[in-house]
Scaffold this motif. Sequence first.
Motif, short mmCIF file in Angstrom:
data_model
loop_
_atom_site.label_atom_id
_atom_site.label_comp_id
_atom_site.label_asym_id
_atom_site.label_seq_id
_atom_site.Cartn_x
_atom_site.Cartn_y
_atom_site.Cartn_z
N LEU A 37 51.30 31.82 42.77
CA LEU A 37 51.07 32.99 43.62
C LEU A 37 51.36 34.27 42.85
CD1 LEU A 37 52.70 31.77 46.95
CD2 LEU A 37 50.26 31.98 46.47
N HIS A 38 50.69 35.33 43.24
CA HIS A 38 50.93 36.65 42.66
C HIS A 38 51.61 37.53 43.70
CE1 HIS A 38 48.21 35.48 39.43
NE2 HIS A 38 47.30 35.17 40.34
N THR A 39 52.38 38.50 43.23
CA THR A 39 52.96 39.48 44.14
C THR A 39 52.65 40.88 43.61
OG1 THR A 39 55.11 39.75 43.04
CG2 THR A 39 54.90 37.93 44.61
N ILE A 62 47.00 38.32 47.31
CA ILE A 62 46.02 37.24 47.29
C ILE A 62 44.76 37.66 46.54
CG2 ILE A 62 46.91 36.25 49.42
CD1 ILE A 62 44.58 37.56 50.93
N LEU A 63 43.85 36.71 46.37
CA LEU A 63 42.55 36.93 45.74
C LEU A 63 42.66 37.16 44.23
CD1 LEU A 63 40.94 39.23 48.47
CD2 LEU A 63 40.56 36.79 48.14
N GLY A 64 43.72 36.61 43.64
CA GLY A 64 43.89 36.71 42.20
C GLY A 64 44.68 37.92 41.77
N ASP A 65 44.69 38.19 40.46
CA ASP A 65 45.47 39.30 39.93
C ASP A 65 44.60 40.30 39.17
OD1 ASP A 65 44.84 37.86 37.67
OD2 ASP A 65 46.88 37.79 36.88
N THR A 78 42.64 45.22 35.79
CA THR A 78 41.28 45.46 36.26
C THR A 78 40.29 44.70 35.39
OG1 THR A 78 41.01 47.44 34.88
CG2 THR A 78 41.91 47.75 37.08
N GLY A 79 39.14 44.39 35.98
CA GLY A 79 38.13 43.66 35.25
C GLY A 79 37.23 42.90 36.20
N LEU A 80 36.59 41.84 35.70
CA LEU A 80 35.72 41.00 36.51
C LEU A 80 36.50 39.75 36.92
CD1 LEU A 80 32.91 40.55 37.70
CD2 LEU A 80 32.30 39.33 35.60
N PRO A 81 36.85 39.61 38.18
CA PRO A 81 37.64 38.46 38.62
C PRO A 81 36.87 37.16 38.50
CG PRO A 81 37.67 40.22 40.25
CD PRO A 81 36.59 40.54 39.28
N THR A 82 37.59 36.09 38.22
CA THR A 82 36.98 34.76 38.18
C THR A 82 37.65 33.83 39.18
OG1 THR A 82 38.52 34.07 36.44
CG2 THR A 82 36.41 34.99 35.74
N GLU A 83 38.72 34.29 39.82
CA GLU A 83 39.54 33.44 40.66
C GLU A 83 39.21 33.64 42.14
OE1 GLU A 83 44.33 32.65 41.49
OE2 GLU A 83 43.66 34.03 39.92
N LEU A 84 38.93 32.56 42.83
CA LEU A 84 38.82 32.56 44.28
C LEU A 84 39.30 31.20 44.76
CD1 LEU A 84 38.07 34.05 46.85
CD2 LEU A 84 35.79 33.05 46.69
N HIS A 103 59.26 38.73 58.38
CA HIS A 103 58.12 39.63 58.30
C HIS A 103 57.44 39.38 56.96
CE1 HIS A 103 55.80 43.25 59.34
NE2 HIS A 103 55.90 43.60 58.07
N CYS A 104 56.18 39.05 57.01
CA CYS A 104 55.42 38.71 55.81
C CYS A 104 54.34 39.76 55.58
CB CYS A 104 54.79 37.32 55.99
SG CYS A 104 53.75 36.80 54.61
N VAL A 105 54.29 40.30 54.37
CA VAL A 105 53.25 41.28 54.02
C VAL A 105 52.27 40.62 53.07
CG1 VAL A 105 52.76 43.56 53.08
CG2 VAL A 105 54.93 43.14 54.24
N ILE A 106 50.99 40.75 53.38
CA ILE A 106 49.93 40.17 52.55
C ILE A 106 48.97 41.27 52.13
CG2 ILE A 106 48.05 38.49 52.44
CD1 ILE A 106 49.45 37.01 54.79
N THR A 107 48.80 41.44 50.83
CA THR A 107 47.86 42.42 50.32
C THR A 107 46.94 41.73 49.32
OG1 THR A 107 47.62 44.65 49.40
CG2 THR A 107 49.31 43.24 48.40
N SER A 108 46.10 42.49 48.63
CA SER A 108 45.19 41.89 47.67
C SER A 108 44.73 42.93 46.67
CB SER A 108 43.97 41.30 48.37
OG SER A 108 43.06 42.32 48.72
#
Length: 299
Positions: A37-39, A62-65, A78-84, A103-108
Amino acid sequence: MALTTKRKPDWLKIKLTSGDEFKEFKELKQMMRSKTLHTVCEEAKCPNIHECWANRTATFMILGDTCTRACRFCAVNTGLPTELDLQEPQRVAEAAEQMGLNHCVITSVARDDLRDGGASIFAESVKAVREKLPLCSVEVLIPDFMGNAEALEKVLDAKPDVLNHNVETVERLSDRVRSKAKYARTLGLLRTSKAYAPKIPTKSSIMIGVGETWEDILQTMDDLRAVDCNILTIGQYLQPTRHHLKIEKYYTPEEFEALKEEGLKRGFSHVESGPLVRSSYHAHEQKEAADRTIAAEQA
């Protein structure tokens, strides 16, 4: 572009963590890596990372880094993501359960390469956390989905407890500071959110110190209140690398307190304002304070 030559004031110096805090930080970092997971705490070089992680709170990214945008204030890759990863929501929920979050915070990152901008993964993440932790409140910090109303509705249909989307800066500087994101589009998203799901509190954040005036900040507050934004956070911009925007001004704690008073005077349910404040800093306390204010107003 060189790093700012302005001397960092004492109130921005971060206290070193204790041995126990550092141990908690290491344990949480290992757990995140074990679940791949990424944060945003790490990726955006948040100054509060040790404090928040020691208290077993974190903002999942979420949705990669890799972000499809290159905003001039942001340290995320930054760049072209390959992860989903369609299993990512389940791993977020497992991590939230392991941490025992209230309390859970979810960003992307921004995923302009995806048809719905990743909205479906946001929605599944909210649902997965709720299944694991029914009493845990869930906040989403979303990108603008390039103005895609159906994507926004998909997230809102999952019924997050807070819908957060950051305006980031004042209108006059928006095109210089942000990439692809538009000031009017941000306001439109917050307005649409309230029209579609009026019971879900909305939240936004301003970082200051990039060349705005006091009047610019107050106008941004007015613009956010005009779309019924409930919660506002205000923090000092800190230049992450020499390639990013330079710092034009360090605001004092007294100025941040004055801005908090201005925000409350304008009707925000809660304002978190301080040099090291970030959008998700004390997010649980922000939600609870806003809930109390909204309940009192409706009584």
